[in-house]
Write an enzyme that holds these catalytic residues in place. Structure first.
Site, PDB file in Angstrom:
ATOM      1  N   LYS A  32      10.275  91.943   0.544  1.00 46.98           N
ATOM      2  CA  LYS A  32       9.705  93.197   1.076  1.00 46.98           C
ATOM      3  C   LYS A  32      10.389  94.407   0.450  1.00 46.98           C
ATOM      4  CE  LYS A  32       6.983  90.845   3.663  1.00 46.98           C
ATOM      5  NZ  LYS A  32       5.579  90.709   3.193  1.00 46.98           N
ATOM      6  N   ARG A  33      11.035  94.172  -0.672  1.00 44.47           N
ATOM      7  CA  ARG A  33      11.744  95.227  -1.407  1.00 44.47           C
ATOM      8  C   ARG A  33      12.764  95.928  -0.504  1.00 44.47           C
ATOM      9  NH1 ARG A  33       9.288  91.937  -4.124  1.00 44.47           N
ATOM     10  NH2 ARG A  33       7.766  92.520  -5.733  1.00 44.47           N
ATOM     11  N   ALA A  70      13.070 100.106  -0.432  1.00 41.48           N
ATOM     12  CA  ALA A  70      11.758 100.787  -0.499  1.00 41.48           C
ATOM     13  C   ALA A  70      11.508 101.705   0.681  1.00 41.48           C
ATOM     14  CB  ALA A  70      10.649  99.736  -0.578  1.00 41.48           C
ATOM     15  N   LEU A  72      11.228 103.160   4.658  1.00 38.90           N
ATOM     16  CA  LEU A  72      10.627 102.711   5.924  1.00 38.90           C
ATOM     17  C   LEU A  72       9.694 101.532   5.679  1.00 38.90           C
ATOM     18  CD1 LEU A  72       9.890 103.350   8.990  1.00 38.90           C
ATOM     19  CD2 LEU A  72       8.005 104.714   8.051  1.00 38.90           C
ATOM     20  N   LEU A  74       6.631 100.244   5.877  1.00 39.42           N
ATOM     21  CA  LEU A  74       5.328 100.885   6.108  1.00 39.42           C
ATOM     22  C   LEU A  74       4.345  99.935   6.778  1.00 39.42           C
ATOM     23  CD1 LEU A  74       5.057 102.613   2.604  1.00 39.42           C
ATOM     24  CD2 LEU A  74       5.481 103.771   4.777  1.00 39.42           C
ATOM     25  N   GLY A 119      13.153 106.293   2.744  1.00 35.94           N
ATOM     26  CA  GLY A 119      14.298 105.963   3.594  1.00 35.94           C
ATOM     27  C   GLY A 119      15.402 105.246   2.845  1.00 35.94           C
ATOM     28  N   GLU A 122      17.488 107.938   1.831  1.00 40.13           N
ATOM     29  CA  GLU A 122      18.222 108.444   3.009  1.00 40.13           C
ATOM     30  C   GLU A 122      19.424 107.551   3.297  1.00 40.13           C
ATOM     31  OE1 GLU A 122      14.640 108.583   5.601  1.00 40.13           O
ATOM     32  OE2 GLU A 122      15.068 110.724   5.738  1.00 40.13           O
ATOM     33  N   GLU A 142       7.221 110.243   0.754  1.00 39.79           N
ATOM     34  CA  GLU A 142       6.672 110.453   2.096  1.00 39.79           C
ATOM     35  C   GLU A 142       5.403 111.303   2.068  1.00 39.79           C
ATOM     36  OE1 GLU A 142       9.837 110.230   1.429  1.00 39.79           O
ATOM     37  OE2 GLU A 142      10.953 109.384   3.108  1.00 39.79           O
ATOM     38  N   ARG A 145       2.361 109.517   1.326  1.00 40.25           N
ATOM     39  CA  ARG A 145       1.980 108.505   2.321  1.00 40.25           C
ATOM     40  C   ARG A 145       1.494 109.131   3.625  1.00 40.25           C
ATOM     41  NH1 ARG A 145       2.185 104.769  -1.366  1.00 40.25           N
ATOM     42  NH2 ARG A 145       4.238 104.164  -2.121  1.00 40.25           N
ATOM     43  N   GLY A 150      12.470 111.031   8.014  1.00 37.50           N
ATOM     44  CA  GLY A 150      12.946 110.963   9.405  1.00 37.50           C
ATOM     45  C   GLY A 150      14.339 110.386   9.522  1.00 37.50           C
TER      46      GLY A 150
END
Ligand code: 1HE
Length: 268
Positions: A32-33, A70, A72, A74, A119, A122, A142, A145, A150
């Protein structure tokens, strides 16, 4: 009191303790990277809450597979169809994890490769040192998308690159990589070979400092950034009062005085 960290409790992070006090924390969802689902964030909170009292001298934070992270998750975000309050509370858990990293007093060295995006950036910007390899690239997708940052990017990424570049990255999805990323402050080091190996070397070096010195470096500087200059100078003198008189420092000072300690020299 020393806390024990039970590494078998972690499912989304692979955690490995080395004899020299360096711990390797690897985001471990390569298929899921290494996207940050809610469970991974909880594991980051758990590890970084325990680390300062568990004898962890330094952490190397890495990602398994071809990408660091990668951002959040998604797909989870889509399927959970969260309410505003639910997402706010999720973001607060991200902040809990990232604040524990930044303010926890244990040096965190991020080993970056591949995508360091959304993220993931982040997360990386909550580390104290970022080392990138030639494959690493940084972006904040972001905006594309339909989202907004956040996990603290408005604070930490803006601190690294400045407001104008931050807004451009968010508006246009601009990607930074290579030496330019270092020049802008997204990473402090770029290496030809493995960023993991280079991060380990830096972590081992940092782990040789006295823990109380590292605690001050990896918490006080960040706290002081949040204060007025007047209050920061006051806080600095208090921290220095404690750190610079620690009994464990006496042997190091004695070694300097008797000329057995290494001198500071330019790089050869
Ligand atoms: C994911 C995610 C993800 C991959 N959430 N599952 N972040 C983004 O917008 C980045 C989104 N990801 C990408 O742009 C690409 O996936 C990568 C550049 C990171 C990697 O590309 P690639 O070609 O190696 O992989 P892929 O084919 O896109 O994805 C492989 C699998 O990883 C696939 O799952 P599969 O089950 O179909 O095999 C993808 O769904 C999965 N995957 N990225 C969930 N992000 C607190 S607010 C923070 C706001 C944000 O972070 S916004 C997110 C920004």
């Amino acid at each position: 009191m020393t806390l024990q960290i039970d590494t078998s409790r972690f499912k989304n992070l692979a955690i490995e303790a080395h004899d020299d006090g360096v711990w390797v924390v690897t985001l471990n969802r390569p298929t899921k990277r290494n996207a940050l689902n809610a469970d991974t964030v909880e594991e980051l909170v758990e590890f970084f809450a325990a680390a300062p009292r568990a004898g962890v001298r330094a952490v190397v934070l890495a990602g398994s597979g071809d990408h660091f992270c990668a951002g959040l998750d998604l797909v989870e975000h889509h399927s959970e169809d969260r309410s505003p309050a639910e997402f706010m509370h999720l973001c607060l858990r991200w902040h809990e994890a990232f604040n524990k990293m930044e303010y926890g007093g244990v040096p965190v060295i991020a080993a970056l490769h591949g995508a360091v995006v959304g993220g993931g950036l982040e997360l990386a910007s909550s580390a104290h040192v970022r080392v990138m390899d030639q494959t690493a690239y940084f972006a904040l997708p972001e905006g594309q998308r339909g989202l907004f940052t956040g996990g603290g990017a408005t604070i930490r990424v803006t601190d690294l690159v400045g407001k104008a570049r931050m807004i451009d990255m968010m508006l246009t999805g601009r990607v930074y990589q290579g030496q330019e990323a270092v020049d802008l402050g997204l990473a402090q080091y770029i290496v030809e070979g493995s960023s993991f190996d280079a991060a380990m070397e830096l972590a081992r070096k940092a782990a040789q400092n006295l823990p109380l010195s590292n605690f001050a470096i990896c918490s006080a500087v960040s706290h002081m950034q949040n204060m007025s200059a007047l209050d920061a100078a006051y806080a600095e003198s208090v921290v220095a009062g404690v750190v610079n008189t620690q009994p464990d420092a006496r042997a190091r000072l004695a070694a300097f005085a008797d000329k057995s300690a290494a001198r500071v020299r330019p790089n050869s």
